[in-house]
Enzyme design. Structure first.
Site, PDB file in Angstrom:
ATOM      1  N   SER A   1      -4.748   3.090 -18.517  1.00 32.92           N
ATOM      2  CA  SER A   1      -6.165   3.280 -17.935  1.00 32.92           C
ATOM      3  C   SER A   1      -6.455   4.777 -18.233  1.00 32.92           C
ATOM      4  CB  SER A   1      -6.118   3.228 -16.163  1.00 32.92           C
ATOM      5  OG  SER A   1      -5.137   3.973 -15.847  1.00 32.92           O
TER       6      SER A   1
ATOM      7  N   LYS B   1      -8.119   5.363  -6.587  1.00 36.51           N
ATOM      8  CA  LYS B   1      -8.627   6.346  -7.649  1.00 36.51           C
ATOM      9  C   LYS B   1      -9.760   7.177  -7.335  1.00 36.51           C
ATOM     10  CE  LYS B   1      -6.475   4.048 -11.753  1.00 36.51           C
ATOM     11  NZ  LYS B   1      -6.777   3.356 -12.893  1.00 36.51           N
TER      12      LYS B   1
ATOM     13  N   LYS C   1       1.662   0.206   7.607  1.00 34.08           N
ATOM     14  CA  LYS C   1       1.994  -1.232   7.167  1.00 34.08           C
ATOM     15  C   LYS C   1       3.062  -1.600   8.568  1.00 34.08           C
ATOM     16  CE  LYS C   1       3.512  -0.011   3.260  1.00 34.08           C
ATOM     17  NZ  LYS C   1       3.104   1.364   3.031  1.00 34.08           N
TER      18      LYS C   1
ATOM     19  N   GLY D   1       0.926  -1.176   0.021  1.00 24.62           N
ATOM     20  CA  GLY D   1       0.071   0.014   0.048  1.00 24.62           C
ATOM     21  C   GLY D   1       0.922   1.079   0.079  1.00 24.62           C
ATOM     22  N   PRO D   2       0.131   2.578  -0.008  1.00 22.57           N
ATOM     23  CA  PRO D   2       0.761   3.737  -0.185  1.00 22.57           C
ATOM     24  C   PRO D   2       1.732   3.725   1.345  1.00 22.57           C
ATOM     25  CG  PRO D   2      -1.598   3.789  -0.793  1.00 22.57           C
ATOM     26  CD  PRO D   2      -1.082   2.632  -0.249  1.00 22.57           C
TER      27      PRO D   2
END
Ligand code: ADP
Length: 840
Positions: A731, A774, A381, A375-376
Site C-alpha cells: 500500500s 488509516k 475486545k 483489532g488493535p
C-alpha cells in the site's frame, strides 16, 4: 551364646544405623538410606563389593534420628541383626537416596567400634546359630513346651487367614518346615507389633526369654483378629480385605497386612476418594477409569511416588465439572442495554453479538461459529467478551495464549511424565467449576510453534463443534464434553492466525476509535472507573472535555484507549496526593500555590477565603502539563515536509493505523536504488515499480532534464523511518511515487496530504485494506487531504461522519490523479490526460 559350628558371619561388620523399624532374623525389611554415613556404606561397600560377604551388613536399630547431629556418631544399640542386602535401589527424587531390601540372618553384639568414618565398622560377636537346629535338641523341658505352644498359636493364626492367598498357603507350609526356634523372630516381624516390642524380641538373646516375649504378642494378635472377624461377620466381603496379605515374598518384612493402623488411614482416605468419584456424576468411560485407578491406589504403598500421581489424578477427575452447569438467563433486551451501558460505540460488533445471542436464545443447542474479535490493543475486545458472559449469566474465564508454543499447554501432558498436568482448557474448567463457561481465548494470533508440537493444531480440536464434544486431554485420557463451552477468541491481526484455525472462526473487526469517540469513552467509562479505583469522587476531581482531548492528542497515540486510561490514572494519582494532603491541612491554612493555580475557578468563587477541601480540583491545560510533563507527541508533519523528496503514507499495523513518512535523496552514482528501513519483499517491489513507472514517464512529467534516462549518473536512496520496525505490504506504492516525483522535480509535496494505494506498472492505483484505521490515523495527525484508491470508495461509509466532514478525500484511479492531488497547483505534464491516451 556364640556359635561354634555352622555358617559364620564376618567378625567385622559395617553398621547400618536405622531409626525406623527393627530388622529381626528371618524377616525381610525395606530400609530407606539417606543419612551421610549410611549412604557411604551403600556406595563404598554394597555397590562396590563383589563377594557375598561384602553384602552382609550389621543393622543397628533404634539409633537416634541422625538428622539433628550428623557429625557425631550417636550412641549405638548394643545388639543388632546381621543382614544380607538383597537389593539396592537408588533414586534422586525427591532427594538422593537408596532403598535397601535386607534379609535378617542372625543377632550379633557389638564388641568394639573400630572406626566411625566414613561409615561405622565394628568387631562383632555372633549370637544366633545359623545352621539347622538338631532335632529334639530344644524340645524338652520348659523350652520345649513353650516352643510347642508358640507353634500351635502360629498355626491357629495362619488358619484364620484366607488360605486362597498364595502367600498364606506358603506360610502355612513354612511353619512346618522352619525350625521352631526361628518362629518367634519370624512371627514377631509379621504380626502387628510396635518397634519397641520388636526391639524387646531382638534383645531377648536367650531363646526361652524370646519365646516368652513373643508369645503374648501372638496371642494378642489372634484375639484381635477374632474380634475383627466377629464384628465384620455381617459384611463378609470386608473379611477378605482385613485378612488379605500384601504380596511381597514369604517374609513380607516391615508390615504384615495385619498391621491395621496404617491400612485404616489409607483406606479412609481412599474410601473418601471413592465416595467423591461416585458423587462426581461423570460419564461411564471416565467412571470406569477412575474406579480402575482407585483399585490400583488401594494396592499401592503410600511411599511409592506413583501413589501421589494417581491420587492427584483422581482428585483432578472428581473436581472437574462433568455435569455441573449454570442455567442461561438470556434476555435480548436486557443484553442490549447491558452491552450499551458497558461499551460506547462499536455498533457493528454489538449488533453481531446480539444476533449471536438471539439465535442462541431461540435454539439453545446451537453449534454456532466461534466469534473472533480482531483489532488493535485496548479497543475493548476482552471487555466485550466479559460482558457477553455477564449477559448470559455464565462464568467467565480468560486463557492467555500469547507465547504458548507447546501443544501440551492446550492438551496437557501424558501422565507418564514427572510433573504432568492437564492443559489450560481442562484447568480452566476446574477453576470455574461448571461445564458451560465463556472461555476467552486471548491473543490467538500470538500462538507460537516449537519442537513440542503446534498448539494451534491442538486448538482446532477444541474449537471444532463437530469434534469438541469428546475433547481428550492427554492427562485425563478420557473424553470431556466441551460442546457447552462458549468460545470467543481475540487477536490483533488475522495475518498470523493459522488458516485452519481462522476457518473455524467468524472474524469481527474492531477498528480503533476516533478522537471524539475516545473523549466519550473517557467521560462515560474510564474517568468514573479511575476515580473509583483511586478512592476519589467527582466532587474532588473534574477533568473537562478539552483536557481529555489534550491527553488524547498530545500524550497518547494509539487506536484503543488503554494508554489513555493509564494517563487518566496518573492524573488521579496526582490528585489523590493533593486530596490526602489537604485532609491534614487545617481549614485556615491558605491553599498551596500550585493548588490555587490549578483551581482557578474555585479561586474566583471563594473570594479570598481558604479553599474548602470539598472544592473540586479541575484539571486544566497547566495542571495537565504539571502532572504528565511536556507533551509526548507534537505535530511534526509540517516541519518534515519542508524539503522536496518527502511524502506521507498511511500504514496499517496490528496496533491500528499510522502515518508514515517516506524520504528520498539523490546523489551522483551509477543509477542504483538503495532501500532502507527494514522492508519486506513486497515493499521493495513497490519501490522498483515506482522507479520504473517514473523512468518510463519521465518525459511526460518533464523530470529528466534533457538526459535520456532519469537515473543516468544518479543514485537514489529511499528510506522509511522507524527503521527498527519491519514493514511490508503493497500500500505504500503511491507514496513512493509521490516522494520520488517530488525529489526529481524539486517541488514540495503538500504538507497536509497523506495517501495510500497499490500501484501497477501501467500507473493504475489498486485498492488496499485497513482504510478506516488509516483514515483515523491521518485524522489524529491533523492531516486534511487523503488520497485513497477509487475502488476503496465503499470503505468510506464506515468512517464516522464527523471525521469525514473534517477531511477532503481524493479518490484516485491513476497515478496521474495522485500526483495532481499531492502537489499544490497539480503536477504539470507535457501531455494532457495520459490515461485517456492509453485507453484509446
Ligand atoms: P483489548 O482486549 O481489546 O486489548 P480491553 O478489553 O482490555 O482491550 O480494554 C481496555 C480497557 O478499555 C478496558 O478497561 C475497557 O473497559 C476499556 N474500553 C475499551 N473500549 C471501550 C468502549 N467502547 N467502551 C467502554 N470502555 C472501553
Amino acid at each position: 551364646m556364640s556359635s561354634n559350628s555352622g555358617i559364620q558371619i564376618p567378625s567385622r561388620l559395617p553398621l547400618l544405623c536405622t531409626h525406623d523399624g527393627v530388622l529381626l532374623p528371618g524377616s525381610t525389611m525395606r530400609v530407606s538410606v539417606d543419612t551421610a554415613r549410611n549412604m557411604q556404606l551403600v556406595k563404598s561397600r554394597l555397590l562396590k563389593g563383589t563377594s557375598l560377604k561384602s553384602t552382609i551388613i550389621g543393622v543397628i536399630p533404634n539409633t537416634r534420628d541422625p538428622e539433628h547431629d550428623s557429625d557425631e556418631l550417636p550412641s549405638l544399640h548394643s545388639i543388632g541383626t546381621a543382614g544380607l542386602a538383597v537389593q539396592v535401589v537408588g533414586s534422586n527424587w525427591p532427594k538422593p537416596h537408596y532403598t535397601l531390601l535386607i534379609t535378617g540372618l542372625c543377632r550379633f553384639r557389638v564388641s568394639q567400634l573400630l572406626r566411625e568414618r566414613p561409615f561405622p565398622v565394628a568387631e562383632v560377636e555372633q549370637l544366633d546359630k545359623l545352621e539347622q537346629y538338631t532335632e529334639g535338641d530344644p524340645a524338652d523341658g520348659e523350652l520345649g513346651e513353650l516352643s510347642q505352644r508358640f507353634y500351635q498359636a502360629a498355626v491357629q493364626l495362619v488358619g484364620m487367614l484366607d488360605m486362597s492367598v498364595p502367600v498364606v498357603a506358603k506360610l502355612r507350609r513354612l511353619l512346618d518346615s522352619l525350625p521352631k526356634e526361628t518362629l518367634p523372630d519370624v512371627l514377631a516381624a509379621m504380626i502387628r507389633t510396635s518397634n519397641k516390642e520388636k526391639l524387646q524380641v531382638l534383645d531377648a538373646v536367650d531363646l526361652e526369654e524370646r519365646f516368652k516375649k513373643a508369645l503374648p504378642l501372638l496371642t494378642r494378635q489372634i484375639e484381635g483378629l477374632k474380634l475383627l472377624q466377629k464384628t465384620r461377620k455381617l459384611r463378609p466381603d470386608d473379611d477378605k480385605r482385613v485378612l488379605s496379605i500384601r504380596k511381597g515374598g514369604v517374609f513380607p518384612g516391615r508390615q504384615f497386612s495385619l498391621d491395621e493402623e496404617a491400612e485404616d488411614e489409607d483406606s479412609d482416605d481412599t474410601a473418601l476418594l471413592e465416595r467423591k468419584v461416585k458423587a462426581a456424576a461423570m460419564p461411564e468411560a471416565a467412571l470406569r477409569v477412575c474406579l480402575k485407578e482407585l483399585r490400583r491406589l488401594k494396592k499401592m504403598p503410600q511411599s511409592m511416588p506413583e501413589y501421589a500421581l494417581t491420587r492427584n489424578y483422581l482428585e483432578m477427575m472428581v473436581e472437574l465439572p462433568w455435569s455441573k452447569s449454570t442455567t442461561d438467563c438470556l434476555d435480548i433486551r436486557a443484553a442490549r442495554v447491558l452491552l450499551d451501558n458497558d461499551h460506547y460505540a462499536m455498533e457493528k460488533l454489538k449488533r453481531r453479538v446480539l444476533e449471536y445471542l438471539a439465535v442462541r436464545q431461540l435454539k439453545s443447542t446451537l453449534k454456532g461459529p466461534i466469534l473472533c474479535f480482531v483489532g488493535p490493543p485496548g479497543v475493548g475486545k476482552t471487555s466485550v467478551g466479559r460482558s457477553i458472559a455477564r449477559t448470559l449469566g455464565r462464568e467467565f474465564h480468560r486463557i492467555a495464549l500469547g507465547g504458548v508454543c507447546d501443544q501440551s499447554d492446550i492438551r496437557g501432558h501424558r501422565r507418564t511424565y514427572v510433573g504432568s498436568m492437564p492443559g489450560r482448557i481442562i484447568n480452566g474448567l476446574k477453576t470455574v467449576g461448571v461445564n458451560n463457561p465463556v472461555f476467552l481465548l486471548d491473543e490467538v494470533d500470538k500462538l507460537g510453534k516449537s519442537l513440542q508440537g503446534d498448539p494451534a493444531a491442538a486448538l482446532l480440536e477444541v474449537l471444532d463443534p463437530e469434534q469438541n464434544h469428546s475433547f481428550t486431554d492427554h492427562y485425563l485420557n478420557v473424553p470431556f464434553d466441551l460442546s457447552q463451552v462458549l468460545f470467543i477468541a481475540t487477536a490483533n491481526t488475522t495475518a498470523s492466525i493459522p488458516p485452519a484455525l481462522l476457518d473455524r472462526m467468524e472474524v469481527l473487526q474492531v477498528p480503533g476509535y476516533t478522537q471524539e469517540e475516545k473523549v466519550e469513552i473517557a467521560h462515560r467509562h474510564l474517568i468514573p472507573h479511575q476515580l473509583e479505583q483511586h478512592g476519589l469522587t467527582p466532587q474532588q476531581l473534574q477533568i473537562p472535555q478539552d483536557t481529555t482531548l489534550e491527553i488524547i492528542s498530545k500524550y497518547t497515540r494509539e487506536a484503543g484507549v488503554r494508554s489513555l486510561e493509564r494517563k487518566i490514572g496518573a492524573v488521579c494519582r496526582a490528585v489523590a496526593v493533593k486530596v490526602a494532603e489537604g485532609q491534614k491541612v487545617t481549614r485556615s491554612e491558605a491553599p498551596t500555590e500550585q493548588h490555587a493555580e490549578q483551581n482557578t475557578e474555585s479561586k474566583v468563587e471563594d473570594s479570598g477565603i481558604a479553599a474548602p477541601p470539598e472544592m473540586p480540583i479541575v484539571i486544566d491545560h497547566i495542571a495537565l502539563k504539571d502532572i504528565l510533563g511536556p507533551p509526548l507527541f507534537e505535530m511534526e508533519v509540517s516541519e518534515r515536509l519542508t524539503l522536496p523528496g518527502v511524502a506521507i503514507g498511511l500504514a496499517w499495523t496490528p496496533m491500528g493505523g499510522e502515518i508514515m513518512f517516506v524520504e528520498a535523496s539523490r546523489m551522483e552514482g551509477e543509477g542504483q536504488l538503495t532501500l532502507t528501513g527494514q522492508l519486506g519483499d513486497v515493499m521493495k517491489e513497490s519501490a522498483h515499480l515506482a522507479i520504473s513507472w517514473l523512468r518510463s514517464n519521465a518525459k511526460t512529467y518533464l523530470l529528466n532534464d534533457g538526459s535520456a534516462d532519469l537515473l543516468e549518473g544518479t543514485d537514489i536512496h529511499l528510506h522509511f523511518p522507524a527503521g527498527a520496525v519491519t514493514k511490508d505490504g503493497p500500500s505504500a506504492g503511491v507514496t513512493i511515487v509521490t516522494c520520488l516525483a517530488s525529489l526529481l522535480s524539486g517541488r514540495l509535496v503538500r504538507s497536509d496530504v497523506a495517501m495510500t494505494g497499490e500501484i501497477t506498472l501501467r500507473g493504475l492505483v489498486l485498492p488496499v485494506g485497513g482504510i478506516k484505521d488509516k483514515v483515523l490515523a491521518a485524522h489524529r495527525a491533523n492531516l486534511k487531504r487523503i488520497i485513497i484508491p477509487k475502488r476503496n470508495e465503499k470503505d468510506l461509509e464506515e468512517i464516522p461522519a464527523n471525521v469525514r466532514a473534517d477531511l477532503d478525500f481524493v479518490l484516485a484511479g491513476t497515478l496521474d490523479e495522485v500526483l495532481n492531488a499531492a502537489f499544490d497547483g497539480g503536477f504539470p505534464s507535457a501531455v494532457n490526460h495520459p490515461q485517456v491516451l492509453s485507453k484509446l
